[in-house]
Design an enzyme around this catalytic site. Structure first.
Site, PDB file in Angstrom:
ATOM      1  N   LYS A  79       9.803 -50.123 115.741  1.00 19.76           N
ATOM      2  CA  LYS A  79       9.395 -51.110 116.744  1.00 19.76           C
ATOM      3  C   LYS A  79       8.061 -50.674 117.330  1.00 19.76           C
ATOM      4  O   LYS A  79       7.844 -49.481 117.565  1.00 19.76           O
ATOM      5  CB  LYS A  79      10.481 -51.172 117.835  1.00 19.76           C
ATOM      6  N   SER A 154      14.626 -58.054 122.267  1.00 17.55           N
ATOM      7  CA  SER A 154      13.198 -57.964 122.015  1.00 17.55           C
ATOM      8  C   SER A 154      12.839 -57.318 120.682  1.00 17.55           C
ATOM      9  O   SER A 154      11.738 -57.529 120.184  1.00 17.55           O
ATOM     10  CB  SER A 154      12.510 -57.180 123.135  1.00 17.55           C
ATOM     11  N   SER A 178      18.413 -55.381 123.681  1.00 19.74           N
ATOM     12  CA  SER A 178      17.294 -55.641 122.764  1.00 19.74           C
ATOM     13  C   SER A 178      17.464 -55.095 121.354  1.00 19.74           C
ATOM     14  O   SER A 178      16.647 -55.396 120.482  1.00 19.74           O
ATOM     15  CB  SER A 178      15.990 -55.100 123.352  1.00 19.74           C
TER      16      SER A 178
END
Lengths: 487, 96
Positions: A79, A154, A178
């Site tokens: 990420k 997210s 997330s």
């Protein structure tokens, strides 16, 4: 070659060690798939082909020397809020668009120590604030099961990349869901460890008392391999703990007599009927296999969203004060430092981030501190007390992960409150600090449905073992998503 | 407990954020909806409940006061800076 990408990381390990495939071949198969599919999915912000090729070469040498670790030669995506030395780390924000970190996060260093092959950086909602990846300042990521739909967020880029077999493994971060929510919406496994298990050093801070890094994979076994590569005490993160972890238990636990509680508050009419039915069908299979499943009630769960949306923005408003145009990141020139900061932040942050900074500034301002911030921390204590009582009776708490399947792009982004309210199943694990995992438990209208399991603090091994057992009982073939345009 | 436009502008000043007129309207409306939701916490009996500001029980975790051997050099610390002079971060002048 493309079929190599469909294998589990565990099977890739076996073939690499057996000499049936080289790390370079494995990487090229994945890069080819990324080149083919990522223009549609937009899971990656940065693909580091050159760095990955060097990594694969090193990995192959190590494998041939007979010194392979569990992840040596396995492609992994990160990420883009995890600092990578020499590789742009954007948080999908304009304010960090050109930031090249001079250091790597501890989790990145630990993957490098194993010679895992780091393929690139994945898209997210700006600063990890969101649940659809539509709040990325660059572009939205698409759900590989239906490209008209969001992958969740997210960590939507990491989830979509793993679901579409662009990589077998990826790291995300989970502050209020997330990792688990995008895993659910993309039909894969996503695990948020107990807070303190994984070092946050080099994770760009959003809400420091809630943020935790964790793995995405297509099987529980693979998620366990990635978790075991990154967890453990780190002198650079004073909140990391040295708690016992039994790898044997994480390989499977007996379903017979396993006590599972289902909180009524997570099966309420706020959950879409198709999701509830799919999760209840999975629950019935576990009962038939010998688990003892009971309903219970923990009304505090209904206060989780309010508690979270005070604590997280408060911490975010403080953490994001560092983006002032002075030491790194965007600077918009102006005549005074004050005006420079205000314009830099105005142009550098998106609307959702600005809103959360302002909510946090408000709840921390004098006069409101007790009414909001202190109240939220008291509610957090209650949440932990009530759920710990449940863990005296149950080994696991079972629920849906998300109250809906993947929604259409644009369907909810105009209503940020509705988006926030949908986090009520995932938030308690962050606020009260329990490990939690989401795995696919079936499909509704062709879209994946996630089942969440939560365990008591530091029982990450029991949780992973139970999830592995549950996965085998549900017997849903772990496969990569078709890249399906809406039809 | 609703946030007025003036209060919002004061918060924006505290947070060092310039807001456009369009943003002010949208954010004011969103913030007030969020605050409305926070009111529900008042239903809880919290008077005697302690706060949990941290997720782990550890307090005062110390280490030896020596730099990490692989800490950043000055050049590395400055390499992402928007403006540098004489090995220092440069900002617009503060004193008239």
């Amino acid at each position: 070659m493309a079929d190599l990408t469909q294998l589990s990381a565990a099977e890739m390990r076996r073939r690499l060690d057996a000499g049936e495939v080289t790390a370079e071949e494995l990487l090229e198969a994945h890069l080819e798939r990324i080149r083919e599919l990522d223009p549609i999915l937009q899971a990656f912000v940065t693909v580091d082909e050159a760095g990955a090729r060097e990594g694969a070469k090193r990995a192959q040498e190590r494998i041939e020397a007979g010194e392979a670790c569990p992840l040596t030669g396995i492609p992994v995506a990160l990420k883009d809020n995890l600092a990578t030395k020499g590789i742009r780390t954007t948080c999908s924000s304009k304010i960090l668009e050109n930031w090249v970190p001079p250091y790597s996060a501890t989790v990145v260093q630990r993957l490098e120590m194993q010679d895992a092959v780091l393929v690139g950086k994945t898209n997210l909602d700006e600063f990890a604030m969101g649940t659809s990846t539509e709040f990325s300042a660059f572009f939205p990521t698409r759900n590989p099961w239906d490209t008209e739909r969001v992958p969740g967020g997210s960590s939507g880029g990491s989830a979509a990349a793993v679901a579409a077999a662009l990589v077998p493994l990826a790291l995300g971060s989970d502050t209020g869901g997330s990792i688990r929510q995008p895993a659910a919406l993309c039909g894969i496994v996503g695990f948020k460890p107990t807070y303190g298990r994984v070092s946050r050093y080099g994770l760009v801070a959003f809400s420091s008392s809630l943020d935790q890094i964790g793995p995405f994979a297509r099987t529980v076994e693979d998620a366990t391999l990635l978790f075991e590569a990154i967890f453990g005490h780190d002198p650079k993160d004073a909140t990391t703990v040295e708690e016992p972890y039994d790898p044997a238990r994480a390989r499977g636990v007996d379903i017979q007599g396993l006590r599972i509680g289902c909180p009524a508050e997570m099966f309420s009419d706020q959950v879409d009927e198709v999701v509830r039915d799919t999760v209840l069908a999975a629950r019935a299979k576990l009962e038939a296999a010998g688990a003892i499943v009971e309903d219970f009630s923990a009304p505090i769960i209904e206060h989780g969203v309010s508690t979270y949306y005070i604590i997280a923005p408060a911490e975010a408003s403080s953490n994001l004060a560092r983006y002032d145009g002075v030491r790194y990141g965007l600077r918009v020139p102006a005549d005074s430092p004050n005006e420079m900061m205000k314009q830099t932040r105005a142009q550098g942050f998106g609307k959702e981030v600005k809103e959360r900074i302002l909510i946090g500034t408000y709840v921390l301002s004098s006069g409101y501190y007790d009414a909001f911030y202190a109240t939220a921390h008291r509610a957090r204590t209650l949440m932990r007390q009530e759920l710990r009582k449940a863990f005296e009776k149950y080994d696991l708490i079972l629920s849906p992960t998300s109250p809906t399947v993947a929604f259409r792009l644009g369907e909810k982004s105009s209503d940020p409150i509705a988006l926030k309210l949908a986090d009520f199943c995932t938030i308690p694990a962050n606020v009260a600090n329990f490990p939690a995992i989401s795995l696919n438990c079936g499909f509704a209208d062709g879209l994946p449905v996630g089942l969440q399991l939560m365990a008591d603090s530091y029982r990450d091994d029991l949780l992973l073992g139970a999830a592995r057992t549950v996965e085998s009982i549900l017997a849903i073939e772990p496969k990569a998503a078709p890249i399906a345009a809406h039809g | 407990m609703a946030i007025s436009r003036e209060e919002l502008l004061k918060l924006a000043e505290l947070a060092r954020l310039n807001l456009s007129d369009q943003e002010i309207d949208a954010i004011q409306s969103d913030l007030n909806r969020v605050l409305e939701h926070f009111e529900r916490l008042k239903e809880l009996e919290l008077a005697d409940v302690p706060l949990t500001p941290h997720s782990v029980d550890a307090t005062n975790v110390w280490r030896e006061d020596i730099p990490y051997e692989n800490g950043l050099t000055r050049e590395e610390a400055l390499e992402n800076a928007p403006e540098v002079r004489a090995g220092l971060f440069l900002v617009p002048s503060i004193i008239e």
